[in-house]
Structures are given as structure tokens and as C-alpha cells.
Design a protein around this motif. Structure first.
Motif, short mmCIF file in Angstrom:
data_model
loop_
_atom_site.label_atom_id
_atom_site.label_comp_id
_atom_site.label_asym_id
_atom_site.label_seq_id
_atom_site.Cartn_x
_atom_site.Cartn_y
_atom_site.Cartn_z
N VAL A 172 0.85 -1.20 0.00
CA VAL A 172 0.00 0.00 0.00
C VAL A 172 0.90 1.26 0.00
O VAL A 172 1.72 1.37 -0.90
CB VAL A 172 -1.04 -0.01 1.15
N GLN A 173 0.79 2.17 0.98
CA GLN A 173 1.54 3.43 0.84
C GLN A 173 2.60 3.70 1.90
O GLN A 173 3.70 4.17 1.59
CB GLN A 173 0.55 4.62 0.83
N SER A 174 2.29 3.42 3.18
CA SER A 174 3.19 3.89 4.24
C SER A 174 4.58 3.23 4.13
O SER A 174 5.60 3.91 4.08
CB SER A 174 2.57 3.61 5.61
N GLY A 175 4.59 1.90 4.10
CA GLY A 175 5.86 1.16 4.02
C GLY A 175 6.58 1.42 2.71
O GLY A 175 7.80 1.71 2.71
N PRO A 176 5.88 1.34 1.57
CA PRO A 176 6.56 1.61 0.29
C PRO A 176 7.19 2.99 0.21
O PRO A 176 8.22 3.18 -0.43
CB PRO A 176 5.43 1.44 -0.74
N THR A 177 6.58 4.00 0.85
CA THR A 177 7.20 5.34 0.87
C THR A 177 8.58 5.26 1.49
O THR A 177 9.55 5.85 0.99
CB THR A 177 6.35 6.31 1.72
N CYS A 178 8.68 4.52 2.60
CA CYS A 178 9.94 4.38 3.33
C CYS A 178 10.98 3.68 2.46
O CYS A 178 12.10 4.18 2.30
CB CYS A 178 9.67 3.59 4.61
N THR A 179 10.62 2.53 1.89
CA THR A 179 11.63 1.77 1.15
C THR A 179 12.00 2.46 -0.16
O THR A 179 13.13 2.32 -0.64
CB THR A 179 11.16 0.32 0.91
N GLN A 180 11.06 3.22 -0.74
CA GLN A 180 11.41 3.98 -1.95
C GLN A 180 12.48 5.03 -1.63
O GLN A 180 13.43 5.22 -2.40
CB GLN A 180 10.16 4.64 -2.53
N LEU A 181 12.32 5.70 -0.49
CA LEU A 181 13.34 6.69 -0.09
C LEU A 181 14.70 6.02 0.07
O LEU A 181 15.71 6.52 -0.42
CB LEU A 181 12.95 7.33 1.24
N LEU A 182 14.71 4.86 0.73
CA LEU A 182 15.98 4.16 0.96
C LEU A 182 16.59 3.74 -0.38
O LEU A 182 17.81 3.80 -0.58
CB LEU A 182 15.76 2.96 1.88
N ALA A 183 15.72 3.33 -1.31
CA ALA A 183 16.21 2.93 -2.65
C ALA A 183 16.81 4.14 -3.36
O ALA A 183 17.83 4.02 -4.04
CB ALA A 183 15.08 2.33 -3.46
N TRP A 184 16.18 5.30 -3.22
CA TRP A 184 16.73 6.50 -3.87
C TRP A 184 18.11 6.86 -3.32
O TRP A 184 18.92 7.47 -4.00
CB TRP A 184 15.78 7.68 -3.67
N PHE A 185 18.36 6.48 -2.06
CA PHE A 185 19.68 6.76 -1.49
C PHE A 185 20.66 5.63 -1.79
O PHE A 185 21.77 5.62 -1.27
CB PHE A 185 19.57 7.00 0.02
N GLY A 186 20.24 4.65 -2.61
CA GLY A 186 21.18 3.65 -3.09
C GLY A 186 21.01 2.25 -2.52
O GLY A 186 21.73 1.34 -2.91
N ALA A 187 20.08 2.05 -1.58
CA ALA A 187 19.89 0.71 -1.03
C ALA A 187 19.32 -0.21 -2.12
O ALA A 187 18.57 0.22 -2.98
CB ALA A 187 18.95 0.76 0.17
N ASP A 188 19.70 -1.50 -2.05
CA ASP A 188 19.13 -2.51 -2.95
C ASP A 188 17.85 -3.02 -2.28
O ASP A 188 17.92 -3.75 -1.30
CB ASP A 188 20.15 -3.64 -3.14
#
Ligand code: COA
Length: 423
Positions: A15-31
Motif C-alpha cells: 500500500v503506501q506507508s511502508g513503500p514510501t519508506c523503502t522507496q526513499l531508501l532505494a533513492w539513497f542507493g539501497a538494494d
């Protein structure tokens, strides 16, 4: 190089809350490896679909830069895959309903035993207390976190806001907790649990209203529109468009407000620029009149003052008004529509609004990373198709041999074989 290069996230969010978090981490380079149920995936893939059989904007705009693996986490062979992923990843992020991860068999104790370095990050609607078992969506959190009771006009019902402070706001809080836990792990070598309740995240954003609740005990809130003629009860009332800070503000009509629903400007009567305000709106006498010259004298007359300022703003369009007021450093802001924001070139130039290409959808607009770092620049890559990376994750991340992969495939735990996207 990116700030979070080398960090691997097991993303159990939806849904939205968790994906927002992991998308931010992905933008900072996390796999970020997003685990989805075979054949179904994140439910938002199919919600609010504007193009039939194509991943919705709801999904694509929250899952950039991630890889997708389909695994049935309740299937014995699926559990084997998840366990191997837990052993390989640094962080597990989830926002299932309370108890769902435990029912899958992945309690904190089990995860910690499998990988003591793993950080386990969760979003739930509520923290421990009377509502801890409840399922929660955005607006429930806005209501329970104090936002709805303090939003709207005094003579109307509570209102929810369009800003997704419950979902995206909580995801943002969780991302900070994860990064802090990664930092602490450098010293201790151990992971820890990180939890954010949506009610708490919203309340944190409504901090100024808890401030006002306590000020209320010492007299009326003089910057609120209820002062001086309305009444105050024992709880913070809805303040309409009043400013949340110490400088009075209000939304005022601009030219063409009769036909354009967004022909408005937010105007702040900041004390240091009171004299230029008086000159601009054609009331130079207010500069010296003791009834208007000082902020305290103005507070009981704010409605009359804003009505007078509005007579001036209604003669200008919001951008003209903005230009004139900015010359005098008078704080103000045009009410921008989403159409205007989508078309704003400066937001495109900074990567805050980006155009993304998707193999089945084509081009669409999204919001890029709002956090800009000089040595970790985010590039927005399209969201994955369902299970697009299942094979490569089993092979390259988990290093399973072909026989083991064939066995898992045959078990049905990862769903039907998936094809790579035709790009
Ligand atoms: N394989 C097998 N089962 C899976 C799976 C997978 N890969 N992924 C999820 N599931 C299962 C879960 O285990 C759960 O099963 P269970 O209830 O039998 O234990 C089931 O799918 C549904 O998960 P759930 O989280 O209950 O989804 P829901 O659609 O019923 O509820 C929410 C959605 C958002 C209300 C709920 O997840 C929630 O309250 N989350 C916490 C707060 C939150 O983040 N809310 C904001 C959402 S934007």
C-alpha cells in the motif's frame, strides 16, 4: 556512489506507508527487494487503475528503484527463500496488519536468531494500547493523531487533509529510524527493532496543536479566528486557514476567484513588514494609528484587516500579487493547483517532478526524491513488474544453484515463471 550503497533491504511493505519508506531508501542507493505474493502482488498494482491491466500510478509512484520477487511466504519452500533473504539482507521493513508477520513464522526472535545484524522495521496503525490490534489506513491515522479535529472551519465538521501525513509521513519517520539503527549497528554489530505507529507519526506533525491545547488553559488563543468574538471550549478548535505560528495569516481571494477555484494567495502579516503591507494595500494611515501599528493591537481586528488586504489581492492575479509582495519581503504563497505544479519547469529542473518511462504504461509523472544530497544524487528508475526479478534474486543474491531453483519453481512457492520486461 550513493549514501546507502551496500545496504540490502528485504521489503515486505504494501500500500503506501511502508513503500514510501523503502522507496526513499532505494533513492539513497539501497538494494530494495520487494517480496510480493505470487500472481497478486502489492494490492495497489490493481487499485485506481487508469489503464486496464497496467500497474496503477498508485503502485508505480511508490515503488521506484526496487526489485520484485514473488514468494508465497506461507509455503514451506517460500519460507526457505525468505529465511535465506533474511540472512542476506540488512533491514526487513514491513507494514502488515498486527500479527501477520508472526503468523508467517517471522517473529522478531526468529529473525534475530537467523541474522543478529538485521534491523526489523515496522509500521502499525497504533502503538501498544487499546487500539494496537486495529488495521489502519491514512485517514484513520489523521483522525486518531489529532489532525482532523484541528483541521477545517469552526462551524464545519472535522476535515482530513490531502497531504498523506498518516501514510507517507509515517514512512518518512520509519526511514529515519532505519538509518539511525544502521548507524548504531556500526558500533554494536547488532540489529534492533524499529517501530513507528501512524497515530504517533501524525501527532508528531500536529505538535503545534498540542502546544495550543496547553496554551488554552491560560486564556483564548488570540491568533485563532475565534478571537475575540467566538467562543473557546476545552479543546483546541479548528482554526480555518489561520497560521500555525506567531505571525497571523489567511487565504485571500485573487482576481478571477469567481471562476478559478485556485485563484487565492496565502498572506502573512509578518510584524517586521507591517509598514510595507500598509503602503502596498493603500492604508498608509495604519502605520501610525495606535489601533493598528502594533501586533497586539491588530489581533482583535484580524478579520477586518484581512478583508481590507483582500480588496487589494482581488485586483491582482496570484502571481502578480506574489511579485509585488516579494519585492517587500512580505511572506506569501500562491495556491498552486496540481496542474500548475505538474507544469512548473523549476520543479522539473531540480528532479522534484520527474517523467518516468514504464514498459507497459509509457511515460508518466512522478515526485522524485525531495531530499537533495550533493554527493548522493538520486535517479528515479521505474517500478518493477510483478516478480520481474525473481530469477535473478534467487541466482545472483541468494546464489541458489539451478537444481535448487528448479525445485522451488516446481513447488509453486514462487508462482508461475515470470518473463523479464520487454524494454
Ligand atoms: N505470501 C503469502 N501471504 C502473504 C504475502 C506473501 N508474499 N504477503 C502478505 N500475505 C498475507 C499476510 O500474511 C496476511 O495474512 P494473514 O492475515 O492470514 O496473516 C494477508 O496477506 C493480509 O495482510 P494484511 O496486512 O492483513 O492486509 P490487509 O489488506 O487485510 O490490510 C492494512 C491492509 C494496510 C489495513 C494492514 O496491512 C495494516 O493495518 N497495516 C499496518 C498499518 C499500515 O501500514 N497502514 C497503512 C497502509 S497505507
Amino acid at each position: 556512489m550513493k549514501a546507502l550503497d551496500g545496504v540490502r533491504i528485504l521489503d515486505f511493505t504494501h500500500v503506501q506507508s511502508g513503500p514510501t519508506c523503502t522507496q526513499l531508501l532505494a533513492w539513497f542507493g539501497a538494494d530494495v527487494i520487494k517480496v510480493e505474493r505470487p500472481g497478486v502482488g502489492d494490492i495497489t498494482r490493481g487499485q485506481l487503475q487508469d489503464i486496464p491491466k497496467v500497474d496503477s500510478l498508485y503502485f508505480t509512484m511508490l515503488n521506484h528503484n526496487k526489485r520484485s520477487i514473488t514468494v508465497d511466504s506461507k509455503h514451506p519452500k517460500g519460507k526457505e527463500v525468505i529465511e535465506a533473504l533474511i540472512q542476506t539482507c540488512d533491514v526487513l521493513v514491513e507494514n502488515f496488519a498486527p500479527g501477520a508477520l508472526d503468523r508467517m513464522g517471522f517473529t522478531w526472535e526468529r529473525v534475530h536468531a537467523l541474522n543478529p545484524r538485521m534491523i526489523m522495521a515496522s509500521i502499525k496503525g497504533f502503538g501498544p494500547g487499546p487500539y494496537e490490534d486495529c488495521k489502519v489506513y491514512e485517514n484513520v491515522a489523521q483522525c486518531a493523531g489529532g489532525s482532523a479535529s484541528t483541521t477545517g472551519f469552526d462551524d464545519g465538521p472535522p476535515l482530513v487533509t490531502g497531504a498523506q501525513i498518516g501514510d507517507s509521513g509515517t514512512g518518512l519517520h520509519l526511514a529515519l529510524g532505519i538509518v539511525c539503527a544502521l548507524f548504531q549497528r556500526n558500533a554494536t554489530g547488532l540489529g534492533q527493532k524499529v517501530s513507528v505507529a501512524m497515530q504517533d507519526g501524525v501527532l508528531n506533525l500536529c505538535r503545534v496543536k498540542l502546544r495550543d491545547q496547553q496554551r488554552l488553559a491560560h486564556g483564548p488563543l488570540t491568533e485563532y479566528p475565534q478571537y475575540p468574538h467566538g467562543t473557546f471550549g476545552d479543546a483546541v478548535p479548528r482554526a480555518g486557514n489561520a497560521s500555525g505560528g506567531g505571525q497571523p495569516g489567511w487565504i485571500l481571494k485573487c482576481k478571477d476567484w469567481e471562476t478559478d477555484p485556485n485563484a487565492y494567495i496565502y498572506f502573512i502579516c509578518q510584524a517586521p513588514v507591517w509598514e510595507p503591507i500598509c503602503d502596498v494595500i493603500g492604508k498608509p494611515e495604519w502605520k501610525t494609528d495606535p489601533g493598528y501599528a502594533k501586533p497586539a493591537a491588530r489581533l482583535p481586528k484580524l478579520k477586518e484587516i484581512f478583508d481590507t488586504i483582500e480588496h487589494w489581492t482581488m485586483t491582482k492575479d496570484k502571481f502578480e500579487a506574489m511579485d509585488i509582495l516579494n519585492k517587500y519581503d512580505i511572506p506569501c504563497g500562491p495556491i498552486l493547483s496540481m496542474k500548475e505544479i505538474a507544469e512548473e519547469q523549476s520543479l522539473r529542473d531540480t528532479g522534484t517532478v520527474v517523467e518516468v518511462d514504464h514498459p507497459t504504461r509509457g511515460k508518466y509523472l512522478s515526485v522524485g526524491n525531495p531530499i537533495k544530497m550533493s554527493a548522493s544524487v538520486s535517479e528515479v528508475k521505474r517500478s518493477p513488474l510483478l516478480g520481474e526479478h525473481t530469477g535473478e534474486i534467487l541466482r545472483d543474491v541468494l546464489r541458489f544453484d539451478p537444481a535448487r531453483i528448479a525445485e522451488i519453481e516446481a513447488s509453486g512457492a514462487i508462482g508461475a515463471p515470470t518473463r523479464a520486461a520487454a524494454e
